[in-house]
Every structure is written in C-alpha cells, then in structure tokens.
Motif scaffolding. Sequence first.
Motif, PDB file in Angstrom:
ATOM      1  N   LEU A 224       0.806  -1.051   0.075  1.00 27.09           N
ATOM      2  CA  LEU A 224       0.072   0.153  -0.177  1.00 27.09           C
ATOM      3  C   LEU A 224       0.822   1.221  -0.048  1.00 27.09           C
ATOM      4  N   GLU A 225       1.822   1.117   0.794  1.00 26.61           N
ATOM      5  CA  GLU A 225       2.717   2.581   0.743  1.00 26.61           C
ATOM      6  C   GLU A 225       3.572   2.682  -0.458  1.00 26.61           C
ATOM      7  N   ALA A 226       4.053   1.765  -1.071  1.00 26.17           N
ATOM      8  CA  ALA A 226       4.684   1.601  -2.344  1.00 26.17           C
ATOM      9  C   ALA A 226       3.833   2.186  -3.533  1.00 26.17           C
ATOM     10  N   TYR A 227       2.527   1.786  -3.409  1.00 25.51           N
ATOM     11  CA  TYR A 227       1.728   2.214  -4.360  1.00 25.51           C
ATOM     12  C   TYR A 227       1.214   3.854  -4.287  1.00 25.51           C
ATOM     13  N   ILE A 228       1.150   4.276  -3.099  1.00 29.12           N
ATOM     14  CA  ILE A 228       0.933   5.572  -2.769  1.00 29.12           C
ATOM     15  C   ILE A 228       1.881   6.275  -3.551  1.00 29.12           C
ATOM     16  N   TYR A 229       3.258   6.196  -3.133  1.00 25.43           N
ATOM     17  CA  TYR A 229       4.475   6.862  -3.937  1.00 25.43           C
ATOM     18  C   TYR A 229       4.418   6.732  -5.071  1.00 25.43           C
ATOM     19  N   ASP A 230       4.252   5.659  -5.749  1.00 24.30           N
ATOM     20  CA  ASP A 230       4.324   5.364  -7.229  1.00 24.30           C
ATOM     21  C   ASP A 230       3.338   6.132  -7.965  1.00 24.30           C
ATOM     22  N   LEU A 231       2.095   6.022  -7.668  1.00 22.90           N
ATOM     23  CA  LEU A 231       0.919   6.692  -8.311  1.00 22.90           C
ATOM     24  C   LEU A 231       1.048   7.964  -8.259  1.00 22.90           C
ATOM     25  N   ARG A 232       1.412   8.588  -7.152  1.00 21.50           N
ATOM     26  CA  ARG A 232       1.619  10.187  -6.851  1.00 21.50           C
ATOM     27  C   ARG A 232       2.641  10.722  -7.887  1.00 21.50           C
ATOM     28  N   ASN A 233       3.550  10.000  -7.818  1.00 19.87           N
ATOM     29  CA  ASN A 233       4.643  10.548  -8.679  1.00 19.87           C
ATOM     30  C   ASN A 233       4.569  10.361 -10.243  1.00 19.87           C
ATOM     31  N   LYS A 234       3.627   9.564 -10.861  1.00 16.31           N
ATOM     32  CA  LYS A 234       3.172   9.131 -12.107  1.00 16.31           C
ATOM     33  C   LYS A 234       2.157  10.262 -12.521  1.00 16.31           C
ATOM     34  N   LYS A 271      -4.234  -7.112   8.364  1.00 15.79           N
ATOM     35  CA  LYS A 271      -4.132  -7.369   6.805  1.00 15.79           C
ATOM     36  C   LYS A 271      -5.002  -7.058   5.790  1.00 15.79           C
ATOM     37  N   SER A 272      -6.199  -7.300   6.425  1.00 18.44           N
ATOM     38  CA  SER A 272      -7.581  -7.202   5.433  1.00 18.44           C
ATOM     39  C   SER A 272      -7.871  -5.570   5.151  1.00 18.44           C
ATOM     40  N   THR A 273      -7.412  -4.880   6.225  1.00 16.40           N
ATOM     41  CA  THR A 273      -7.782  -3.369   6.245  1.00 16.40           C
ATOM     42  C   THR A 273      -6.727  -3.014   5.111  1.00 16.40           C
ATOM     43  N   TYR A 274      -5.502  -3.192   5.156  1.00 15.22           N
ATOM     44  CA  TYR A 274      -4.465  -2.711   4.111  1.00 15.22           C
ATOM     45  C   TYR A 274      -4.925  -3.178   2.621  1.00 15.22           C
ATOM     46  N   VAL A 275      -5.612  -4.297   2.503  1.00 16.03           N
ATOM     47  CA  VAL A 275      -5.825  -4.586   1.380  1.00 16.03           C
ATOM     48  C   VAL A 275      -6.882  -4.009   0.878  1.00 16.03           C
ATOM     49  N   ASN A 276      -8.227  -3.864   1.755  1.00 18.37           N
ATOM     50  CA  ASN A 276      -9.142  -2.969   1.419  1.00 18.37           C
ATOM     51  C   ASN A 276      -8.780  -1.364   0.991  1.00 18.37           C
ATOM     52  N   LYS A 277      -7.702  -1.130   1.608  1.00 15.36           N
ATOM     53  CA  LYS A 277      -7.320   0.526   1.144  1.00 15.36           C
ATOM     54  C   LYS A 277      -6.733   0.384  -0.351  1.00 15.36           C
ATOM     55  N   LEU A 278      -5.779  -0.600  -0.313  1.00 11.69           N
ATOM     56  CA  LEU A 278      -5.288  -0.773  -1.680  1.00 11.69           C
ATOM     57  C   LEU A 278      -6.092  -0.852  -2.862  1.00 11.69           C
ATOM     58  N   GLU A 279      -7.199  -1.759  -2.652  1.00  9.35           N
ATOM     59  CA  GLU A 279      -8.240  -1.920  -3.617  1.00  9.35           C
ATOM     60  C   GLU A 279      -8.955  -0.397  -3.888  1.00  9.35           C
ATOM     61  N   GLU A 280      -9.252   0.404  -2.753  1.00 10.74           N
ATOM     62  CA  GLU A 280      -9.806   1.523  -3.066  1.00 10.74           C
ATOM     63  C   GLU A 280      -9.065   2.600  -3.819  1.00 10.74           C
ATOM     64  N   LEU A 281      -7.590   2.586  -3.685  1.00  9.25           N
ATOM     65  CA  LEU A 281      -6.925   3.460  -4.532  1.00  9.25           C
ATOM     66  C   LEU A 281      -6.681   2.820  -5.970  1.00  9.25           C
ATOM     67  N   GLY A 285      -6.824   4.473  -9.794  1.00  9.73           N
ATOM     68  CA  GLY A 285      -5.582   4.564 -10.560  1.00  9.73           C
ATOM     69  C   GLY A 285      -5.567   3.611 -11.574  1.00  9.73           C
ATOM     70  N   ASP A 286      -6.130   2.534 -11.646  1.00 13.20           N
ATOM     71  CA  ASP A 286      -6.036   1.631 -12.947  1.00 13.20           C
ATOM     72  C   ASP A 286      -6.494   1.897 -13.816  1.00 13.20           C
ATOM     73  N   PRO A 287      -7.601   2.683 -13.848  1.00 13.56           N
ATOM     74  CA  PRO A 287      -8.194   3.148 -15.329  1.00 13.56           C
ATOM     75  C   PRO A 287      -7.053   4.100 -16.031  1.00 13.56           C
ATOM     76  N   ILE A 288      -6.458   5.102 -15.252  1.00 11.62           N
ATOM     77  CA  ILE A 288      -5.443   5.914 -15.804  1.00 11.62           C
ATOM     78  C   ILE A 288      -4.140   5.080 -16.372  1.00 11.62           C
ATOM     79  N   GLU A 289      -3.750   4.238 -15.604  1.00 14.57           N
ATOM     80  CA  GLU A 289      -2.659   3.338 -16.346  1.00 14.57           C
ATOM     81  C   GLU A 289      -3.052   2.610 -17.534  1.00 14.57           C
ATOM     82  N   ALA A 290      -4.170   2.064 -17.371  1.00 14.71           N
ATOM     83  CA  ALA A 290      -4.784   1.384 -18.384  1.00 14.71           C
ATOM     84  C   ALA A 290      -4.731   2.044 -19.900  1.00 14.71           C
ATOM     85  N   ARG A 291      -5.305   3.432 -19.665  1.00 12.63           N
ATOM     86  CA  ARG A 291      -5.287   4.012 -20.970  1.00 12.63           C
ATOM     87  C   ARG A 291      -3.851   4.716 -21.310  1.00 12.63           C
TER      88      ARG A 291
END
Length: 436
Positions: A224-234, A271-281, A285-291
């Motif tokens: 979750l932490e790595a995805y936050i940093y990566d998506l914000r930079n992109k 663990k389930s809380t972190y997984v749910n937060k990641l799916e929310e982001l 973020g996935d539609p933007i990366e898919a385009r």
Amino acid sequence: MVTIFLSPCSPFPSKKAITLLKSEAFKVELVYQQDEAIPKVFSRTLGTYSVQLPRTDDKRKVKLIIGMNLHGLASVESAMLHEDEEYDEPVPVQKIVEPAAATVDTAAANGPAAAAAADGEAPMEAEPSVESAAGGDSAAPEDGPAPMEAEAAPAAQPAAQPAAAQPQVVMEKKKRIKKTPLTVAASQVAGRSQQQINELFEKEGQMQSADKLQEDTNEAKNTLEAYIYDLRNKLYEGLGPYVQETEREALSAQLSAMEDWLYDEGEDETKSTYVNKLEELRAKGDPIEARAADDAARPAAIEELQSIVNQYLQLADSSLPAHAHFEGSDRETLRREAGAALEWLNEKVALQAQLHKYDQPMLTTADIHKKRDVVERVCKPIASKPPPKKEQPAPAAQPAGQAASAAEAQQGAAAGGDVAAPMEEEAPAAETSMEQ
C-alpha cells in the motif's frame, strides 16, 4: 532378574530383544549399572515400563524390544506376545486310476478273444465249416476266382492311458506362531510425556501461523505504501496526459490523506484493512494506467492489422500462376472480409483521433486484435489452399512381343541369371535385279 543390555561405549542407535515367560502383567525397570562416575545424589533409574498381559495359568512367551535411539536415550520400544496355535491347512492329493484295471476293462469290451489275450492265453483257431470241407455250394469252382478272405479282425485297442488326476483336498494340522502386540506404559521417565509434547507442537504451530500472518500483514502494508508513492509521482509525469486536472488534484489529495493515515492510525492494522485500502486506490488509478498502456500499444496493433488486410487484398487481385487456382468466389470472399476490416479500422482511427488521451478510448488494442483474428479465421484457409495436382498421362501400350520380352528380362534379372536378349528378326534382303 538383572540383565546388562548396553555396556558403556556401546554403538547407537541399536536394538536388543529379550524373551520372558510371564503369566500376568509385569514391570520392567531400566537403570544405570553401578558406576562410581554417577554421583550418589542422582537416581540411576531411567524409567519403569508396565506391560499389560492378561492373566493365565500357563506362562507364555513375551518378547521385549529394548533400544537406544540416536540421542543415546534407552527405552522399552515394544512388547509382543508369542503363542503357538494350530490351524488346518488344505493340502491337495492327486488320485490316479491304475493302468492294469483300465486294460482289462477295455479288453472285455472288445470281445472274448481280446479278453483272453489280456489274460495271457492265445485264442483258439476256428474250425472249418462242414460245407466248405464237403465241397458244397459255398465252395468256389476251381477255375473261378479265389475266395475272398475274411475281413481282418478290428485292430486291438491301444492300452488305456492312466485316467486324469482327480484332485482331492485333505486338511492337515499345522502350527504357527501368533504374534499379539501388548500395551507398554512408561512412568518415571526423564523428559516430557507424550501429551506434553503434543501440546508443545500445537503451540509451535500457533506461533508459526501468527508469524506468517504478521509477515503477510507487513507485506500488505508495504505494498500500500509503495503504491501511494508510485502513483503520486506518475500523476505529474508519465500519466499526466491521461488524467484531467481536476481528477489529478482529487486523486493526489486522496493519496496524501492515505499516507497520513498509514503512519498514524493505520500503523498497526490488520491485513484485510490494508488490502481494502489498496483496492480503493486502485479503483481510481488502474483506469488511468490502462489508458496509458493502451495508447502505447495501439499504433503497433493498427499497423499489424493494416499489413494483414493489404496482403489479402493483393492476393485477391493477383494474376500470378501460383494463384491461378483460386476461384472467383474465393477471391470475392477475400475482398469482402479484408475490405470490411480495413473500412472498420479507418473509421475507428478517425474517431479516436478526435478524442483526448484522458478520454475513454473508442479504439482499443483488444478490439484490433479481435478484428485481426476474425479476418485470419476467414481468409487464411483460402490463402493456404494448395493448387490441384496435375494428372499424369497413362503409359502407352506396348506390343505383345515387346511386353513378353520385357517380362522375361525382368524375371532373369530377379533370378540373377544371364538371360540373353531376344534377337531381332533379320530384315529380308532386298532383291536387286541385275541388268543384263
């Protein structure tokens, strides 16, 4: 009774057996032998083992297995009751008919003469009839044909063979050793009991599960932490053209809030809380990366489809000898399918050119690949159709004489002999008239 089983410096692991005669339950005590190296304050008892044996009047054999394991610990490993028991075992017995009796029966069936021969007596010759001696009507004339000899007696039957063996079963009494395991209960043994060991194994399994869950939780948090940093930079670099300004600002604010929560309230979440937060982001973020990914792969897919369509269009209009076997309907199918695909592609490319990169695409790479598969499924079987085979002319018929000569020559070659070739007939010499 005291027995020394394992002396000092004995090799191990090892096992030894002892046989005792017992009529009821008994105990076996394992102790160290007298040794000055063992302080007197320590007990020399290694353990007491109770062997459960039903009480009887007669003594029975009990075999004990005493062993020392890889760690140098001695124990009574097992106890086995050995008893002799009788049982019935079927034994096949073959009954064979006597040959002499069979021979006499056969001779009696063939007549008195055969029976006499069987008894060792020669049969008596038959006396001539009165009519034959007196020269009666039955006698043949002197000049006539010789009288027919009496038919020979039927050939003697061959000696009867012994009858087939008739298997019979006879029950015989035999003895065998019956082995019955006995229960051995240990007491006053150094170390932990089996129940305590099982409980410790269970606790160990629980700790392993807890460690595994903690590792998975830490991994989910780090993801979750790595995805936050990566998506914000992109959002401000590679993905910038594929997201609108308002959407970028809202998503960036959400990423910052998620980061603050992660280092404050979400420090020790499940663990389930972190997984749910990641799916929310990822939902944003996935539609933007898919385009962005589809826009990068689209030009190559368009070029591939155009190349395939142009090949089939050229094949439909080809006049080369290698394509002369294509029928008119096949050429029409190639033109129709390839032309429709090219028209669809040009239309979609024109619509896509009118959109922004952050808009939902009208032409995706998946759509292009699907259209390519449809064209290949229809046109490829036609393009790979082989030309028809040319018919070979039938060989000319040979004259009968030449055919026979050729057959003889082949037979001679197959036999390996020297077969002379047939001589050609000499042409008649032309008559020349001499001028006088």
